[in-house]
Design an enzyme around this catalytic site. Sequence first.
Site, mmCIF file in Angstrom:
data_model
loop_
_atom_site.group_PDB
_atom_site.id
_atom_site.type_symbol
_atom_site.label_atom_id
_atom_site.label_comp_id
_atom_site.label_asym_id
_atom_site.label_seq_id
_atom_site.Cartn_x
_atom_site.Cartn_y
_atom_site.Cartn_z
ATOM 1 N NE ARG A 30 -11.090 -10.151 -1.270
ATOM 2 C CZ ARG A 30 -11.530 -9.218 -2.121
ATOM 3 N NH1 ARG A 30 -12.023 -9.568 -3.297
ATOM 4 N NH2 ARG A 30 -11.486 -7.939 -1.786
ATOM 5 C CE LYS B 74 -3.644 -1.948 3.010
ATOM 6 N NZ LYS B 74 -4.842 -1.762 2.171
#
Length: 462
Positions: free
Chosen positions: A316, A242
Amino acid sequence: MVPFSLIDRPSPFHAAAAQSLPVFAVTPQQVEAGSIDPVALDWARKAGFKAEAGSMLLVPTSDGRLGGALFGLGGAVVDAPFLIGKLAKMLPGGHWHIETAPVDHGQLALGFGLGAYRFERYKSAKANDPTLTLPRDIDANEIRRLVAGTYLVRDLINTPANDMGPAALESAFRALAAHEGAEVQVIAGDALLERNFPLIHAVGRAAAEAPRLLEMRWGKGKRRITLVGKGVTFDTGGLDIKPSASMALMKKDMGGAAHVMALAAMIMNAKLKVELRVLVPVVENAISASAFRPGDIYRSRKGLTVQIDNTDAEGRLILADALAYADEEQADLLIDMATLTGAARVALGPEIAPFYTDSEPLAEALMAASRTTFDPMWRMPLFKGYEKDVSARIADLTNAPSGGMAGSITAALFLKRFVDRASEWAHFDIYGWSAKDRPEGPQGGEAQAIRALYHLIAKGKG
């Protein structure tokens, strides 16, 4: 209730005290009509107090001492149901009680309790906060329970990652279980591979602290409730790193874990007649020589293969293994909560919790509970037309569909592939953070949807 918290904090409430001062919560119409305490009314009119929303006026006694306070409700009681939370920041220190208020006393007490929260673990100076006597006509234990659950979420999220890594989150999980007499099992490190949790292991193996799966069991009852929460204690994004601006709040990426722990705490403290199971996969998504890579393919616990198209879509992955494990025992209600996608925030903003379910009765019950508890959420579609986007060319699934559209929906569809047996399932893609001060709480970690979920479970509708 003795609130479970990382911090030994004083309660915002106190037992009835002879020396407590009155608060008159009033509307502009009451001031205009003169239908409040005569002394307070006289002072309000002399001071030009109009009872505007969130305004406060201290009222003196005839001999110049502090005699009470007026708090303005304005016309925003419905739009700002916890407006009185501002009072917890405005009143001088000391004991107070609500003398009069034209709204529900339980709502007022809850608003005060939520608004009284401060995160001062790293502060050298502590504030002298006011405390409130809980009104006699409400369920005091219920209010304390809801406030303590919210505080737990906020405390866990607000604690920085250097003090809330995988081991520390496990310690908090164990402390909660011990507090309520629950059983705990932990699978950590390479034992995750031995016990067939390959996705949890892959995501967390690069960190200094081992990945792990936390499991808690408590209670007996006809209904089996299973809660699953994403526990990424810090998310660098992995090799798909990020930018620094996006990494600044990533201590909150264990917000799903914080939420299911707090919801479990409320359920257990209320001694609801349910069989409760809580699963929290815990990792730090770090970068090292052993980090999982874009293009890797892993076989999940369920047997479905997953192609890694972005290492920053790690939540996820760990939820997939945990949900598959949860679903091996058929639950009447399976709830998962995760700070999963930025797309959810683009769709609904930071204050509304999106949820997904294929059960119409559950969706209706959740929306009804949301309205009753003033806990905003909104149902999002599990649109079958997007299921093709979750498929990969050389694996069963991709963890990061291309195109950049409908990201929260495709994430929910991905998770749905790991749930088959649960009678009802709902996925919450929460934010877990307030970017600004609000009457019901300061900037920082925030609880979403757990009051509504607790209400639904307590009423036997889940």
